[in-house]
Design a protein around this motif. Structure first.
Motif, PDB file in Angstrom:
ATOM      1  N   GLY A 264      34.004  39.472  33.765  1.00 41.80           N
ATOM      2  CA  GLY A 264      35.379  39.131  34.080  1.00 41.80           C
ATOM      3  C   GLY A 264      36.311  39.195  32.893  1.00 41.80           C
ATOM      4  O   GLY A 264      36.270  40.130  32.095  1.00 41.80           O
ATOM      5  N   PHE A 265      37.158  38.183  32.755  1.00 43.15           N
ATOM      6  CA  PHE A 265      38.225  38.183  31.754  1.00 43.15           C
ATOM      7  C   PHE A 265      37.689  38.404  30.341  1.00 43.15           C
ATOM      8  O   PHE A 265      38.298  39.124  29.545  1.00 43.15           O
ATOM      9  N   ASP A 266      36.561  37.802  30.023  1.00 47.95           N
ATOM     10  CA  ASP A 266      36.014  37.927  28.663  1.00 47.95           C
ATOM     11  C   ASP A 266      35.692  39.379  28.308  1.00 47.95           C
ATOM     12  O   ASP A 266      35.631  39.736  27.132  1.00 47.95           O
ATOM     13  N   SER A 267      35.491  40.233  29.322  1.00 52.70           N
ATOM     14  CA  SER A 267      35.206  41.645  29.044  1.00 52.70           C
ATOM     15  C   SER A 267      36.450  42.391  28.574  1.00 52.70           C
ATOM     16  O   SER A 267      36.348  43.512  28.062  1.00 52.70           O
ATOM     17  N   LEU A 268      37.629  41.791  28.733  1.00 55.45           N
ATOM     18  CA  LEU A 268      38.887  42.456  28.379  1.00 55.45           C
ATOM     19  C   LEU A 268      39.434  42.028  27.024  1.00 55.45           C
ATOM     20  O   LEU A 268      40.382  42.636  26.526  1.00 55.45           O
ATOM     21  N   VAL A 269      38.869  40.972  26.441  1.00 59.17           N
ATOM     22  CA  VAL A 269      39.415  40.452  25.183  1.00 59.17           C
ATOM     23  C   VAL A 269      38.469  40.780  24.034  1.00 59.17           C
ATOM     24  O   VAL A 269      37.261  40.951  24.228  1.00 59.17           O
ATOM     25  N   SER A 270      39.038  40.847  22.830  1.00 58.78           N
ATOM     26  CA  SER A 270      38.265  41.323  21.679  1.00 58.78           C
ATOM     27  C   SER A 270      37.264  40.300  21.165  1.00 58.78           C
ATOM     28  O   SER A 270      36.211  40.662  20.645  1.00 58.78           O
ATOM     29  N   SER A 271      37.572  39.015  21.287  1.00 61.39           N
ATOM     30  CA  SER A 271      36.686  37.984  20.727  1.00 61.39           C
ATOM     31  C   SER A 271      36.472  36.859  21.730  1.00 61.39           C
ATOM     32  O   SER A 271      37.043  35.768  21.605  1.00 61.39           O
ATOM     33  N   PRO A 272      35.650  37.088  22.755  1.00 65.08           N
ATOM     34  CA  PRO A 272      35.377  36.006  23.704  1.00 65.08           C
ATOM     35  C   PRO A 272      34.612  34.874  23.031  1.00 65.08           C
ATOM     36  O   PRO A 272      33.935  35.090  22.016  1.00 65.08           O
ATOM     37  N   PRO A 273      34.689  33.655  23.553  1.00 65.13           N
ATOM     38  CA  PRO A 273      33.998  32.526  22.933  1.00 65.13           C
ATOM     39  C   PRO A 273      32.487  32.727  22.910  1.00 65.13           C
ATOM     40  O   PRO A 273      31.904  33.316  23.816  1.00 65.13           O
ATOM     41  N   VAL A 274      31.856  32.212  21.851  1.00 69.92           N
ATOM     42  CA  VAL A 274      30.400  32.201  21.760  1.00 69.92           C
ATOM     43  C   VAL A 274      29.866  30.894  22.355  1.00 69.92           C
ATOM     44  O   VAL A 274      28.852  30.878  23.049  1.00 69.92           O
ATOM     45  N   LEU A 275      30.567  29.790  22.067  1.00 74.30           N
ATOM     46  CA  LEU A 275      30.178  28.474  22.567  1.00 74.30           C
ATOM     47  C   LEU A 275      31.373  27.773  23.195  1.00 74.30           C
ATOM     48  O   LEU A 275      32.532  28.062  22.867  1.00 74.30           O
ATOM     49  N   TYR A 276      31.067  26.829  24.074  1.00 75.82           N
ATOM     50  CA  TYR A 276      32.095  26.020  24.724  1.00 75.82           C
ATOM     51  C   TYR A 276      31.838  24.551  24.426  1.00 75.82           C
ATOM     52  O   TYR A 276      30.691  24.088  24.454  1.00 75.82           O
ATOM     53  N   SER A 277      32.924  23.820  24.161  1.00 76.79           N
ATOM     54  CA  SER A 277      32.818  22.389  23.932  1.00 76.79           C
ATOM     55  C   SER A 277      33.955  21.679  24.657  1.00 76.79           C
ATOM     56  O   SER A 277      34.866  22.327  25.193  1.00 76.79           O
ATOM     57  N   ALA A 278      33.913  20.356  24.661  1.00 78.10           N
ATOM     58  CA  ALA A 278      34.944  19.584  25.353  1.00 78.10           C
ATOM     59  C   ALA A 278      35.125  18.228  24.698  1.00 78.10           C
ATOM     60  O   ALA A 278      34.208  17.702  24.045  1.00 78.10           O
ATOM     61  N   ILE A 279      36.329  17.683  24.893  1.00 76.14           N
ATOM     62  CA  ILE A 279      36.654  16.314  24.485  1.00 76.14           C
ATOM     63  C   ILE A 279      37.378  15.648  25.644  1.00 76.14           C
ATOM     64  O   ILE A 279      38.391  16.191  26.117  1.00 76.14           O
ATOM     65  N   PHE A 280      36.868  14.534  26.142  1.00 81.38           N
ATOM     66  CA  PHE A 280      37.563  13.716  27.132  1.00 81.38           C
ATOM     67  C   PHE A 280      38.190  12.546  26.382  1.00 81.38           C
ATOM     68  O   PHE A 280      37.489  11.830  25.663  1.00 81.38           O
ATOM     69  N   THR A 281      39.485  12.338  26.574  1.00 88.86           N
ATOM     70  CA  THR A 281      40.167  11.362  25.732  1.00 88.86           C
ATOM     71  C   THR A 281      41.235  10.584  26.492  1.00 88.86           C
ATOM     72  O   THR A 281      41.802  11.075  27.475  1.00 88.86           O
ATOM     73  N   ASN A 282      41.507   9.376  26.007  1.00 90.95           N
ATOM     74  CA  ASN A 282      42.655   8.611  26.510  1.00 90.95           C
ATOM     75  C   ASN A 282      43.653   8.344  25.384  1.00 90.95           C
ATOM     76  O   ASN A 282      44.473   7.438  25.462  1.00 90.95           O
ATOM     77  N   THR A 283      43.546   9.145  24.321  1.00 88.27           N
ATOM     78  CA  THR A 283      44.452   8.991  23.180  1.00 88.27           C
ATOM     79  C   THR A 283      44.729  10.358  22.562  1.00 88.27           C
ATOM     80  O   THR A 283      43.913  11.285  22.695  1.00 88.27           O
ATOM     81  N   CYS A 284      45.854  10.467  21.895  1.00 86.12           N
ATOM     82  CA  CYS A 284      46.162  11.718  21.184  1.00 86.12           C
ATOM     83  C   CYS A 284      45.514  11.728  19.797  1.00 86.12           C
ATOM     84  O   CYS A 284      45.605  12.720  19.070  1.00 86.12           O
TER      85      CYS A 284
END
Length: 405
Positions: A264-284
């Motif tokens: 899909g989309f990652d096949s169209l961009v030059s540098s797709p992500p290698v890893l994915y991470s996340a932060i769930f937060t209630n503060t900035c």
């Protein structure tokens, strides 16, 4: 083989969305006849589109509807325009006896041969029931019995009804449901998968939507971007990158059937992500977040909160490896957990969404700073706040391992 007739309606401001819908259809289908109902699309665009469609054994018809008072009708939603009423004129211009009508906030993900094989009988149309009221249908995708619409002078009837009730009903959809009440065939949800329900289900506490719709995903043939649109800066509904994939797909790749639908989309961009991470937060206040984002461009960071974000978090979107989810819904929660390779427990203040237990349950590593760690027993790595470079090194070791796999 007979051409499959498809009607779309749009104004010039929606031209790129219209073309994205057409691209998605052509990526999976051939021998198509597109009727484009409009009052301001330029001739040059039609000339270019005609040339692009020739190798696909397809054609495009410029249906100009300029003598109308459709702009006087009430619209229930600011994202709608009077072009929504163009579908009323289908029996006046479409020569085929059966036609597929699609809104232009739609993508098609598979062959539509099965859809065209349905026998409408004496029914004026087939459509997918509205998820909030199954006695009505959503008018964004309709398989229309054009022959019957002609016989019943449907254009004139719809215009008369709209003149009477446009202030009281939900736009063209309300009028169409008034006219065709109990005279339409229900279709499977895969033919009009309304992703706006991801947000509506949260607002109306329809929890069953999330589990039931997950099971439908793999079979979805037509995605309808009801509610928030995928081209908006911030959008919480599913299939966002699918829309951008078809938007970015070259016509030459469509003709040669070279689109990589699996990646899909990652096949169209030059540098797709290698890893994915996340932060769930209630503060900035998120420890070293900008430093990590800048040092780790191979990592995609998702930041989720129950509320809107402060400007310093919104501004992180200037980095191409960041996506924010203000007021996230349950589907965002499910999808983010499905894709993460590790979790960053780096928000100050309290934990939200029981996220540490959820990440631990699915066996993903949890990285934290010593001043943000919410559960030392379940943390896989705790970094000193004064040495964020150690966190970068730890994550880089994961990147190296992933690239070797």
């Amino acid at each position: 083989m007979e051409m499959k007739a498809i009607v779309l309606g749009a104004d010039n401001n929606y031209r790129d969305k219209l073309e994205t819908t057409i691209k998605s259809i052509c990526a999976h289908n051939r021998q198509l006849k597109f009727y484009i109902f409009n009052d301001d699309l330029p001739t040059e665009w039609f000339l270019l589109m005609g040339k692009r469609l020739e190798p696909l054994s397809s054609e495009i018809v410029n249906v100009k509807i300029t003598s109308h008072n459709l702009g006087e009708y009430h619209l229930p939603n600011p994202s709608l325009t009077y072009a929504a009423f163009f579908r009323y004129f289908i029996p006046k211009f479409v020569t085929e006896d059966k036609v597929l009508y699609l809104d232009s906030d739609i993508i098609v993900r598979s062959s539509i041969d099965e859809l065209f094989s349905y026998n409408l009988g004496d029914n004026p149309l087939a459509a997918v029931p509205d998820p909030l009221d199954s006695s009505t249908f959503n008018s964004g995708m309709m398989l229309i019995n054009v022959e019957l619409w002609r016989k019943e002078s449907v254009t004139d009837v719809l215009l008369d009804l709209t003149n009477q009730f446009h202030q009281e009903v939900y736009g063209d959809q309300g009028v169409l449901n008034c006219l065709f009440k109990e005279r339409w065939l229900p279709l499977h949800q895969k033919w009009n998968f309304m992703v706006g329900m991801d947000t509506v289900a949260r607002n109306y506490q329809i929890d069953s939507w999330y589990s039931e719709s997950i099971d439908l995903e793999k079979d979805v043939a037509i995605v309808h971007y009801t509610g928030e649109k995928p081209w908006d800066n911030i959008n919480l509904n599913r299939f966002r990158q699918d829309w951008w994939f078809y938007y970015g797909l070259e016509w030459s790749d469509i003709v040669m059937k070279k689109g990589n639908f699996k990646i899909g989309f990652d096949s169209l961009v030059s540098s797709p992500p290698v890893l994915y991470s996340a932060i769930f937060t209630n503060t900035c206040n998120i420890e070293s977040i900008e430093y990590l984002i800048k040092r780790l461009p191979q990592v995609h960071f998702s930041i989720l909160a129950y509320t809107d974000f402060a400007p310093n978090i919104i501004d992180l979107q200037k980095y191409l490896n960041v996506r924010i989810y203000p007021a996230f819904n349950q589907m965002n929660f499910i999808k983010v957990l499905e894709e993460i390779d590790f979790y960053l427990d780096i928000n100050h203040e309290g934990e939200i969404a029981n996220i540490i237990d959820e990440v631990h349950r699915i066996g993903k590593p949890i990285f934290a700073f010593d001043n943000t760690c919410h559960n030392m027993e379940k943390a896989s790595f705790i970094c000193q706040q004064s040495h964020p470079e150690d966190m970068v090194s730890k994550i880089e070791s994961l990147i190296d391992k992933k690239e070797l796999d």
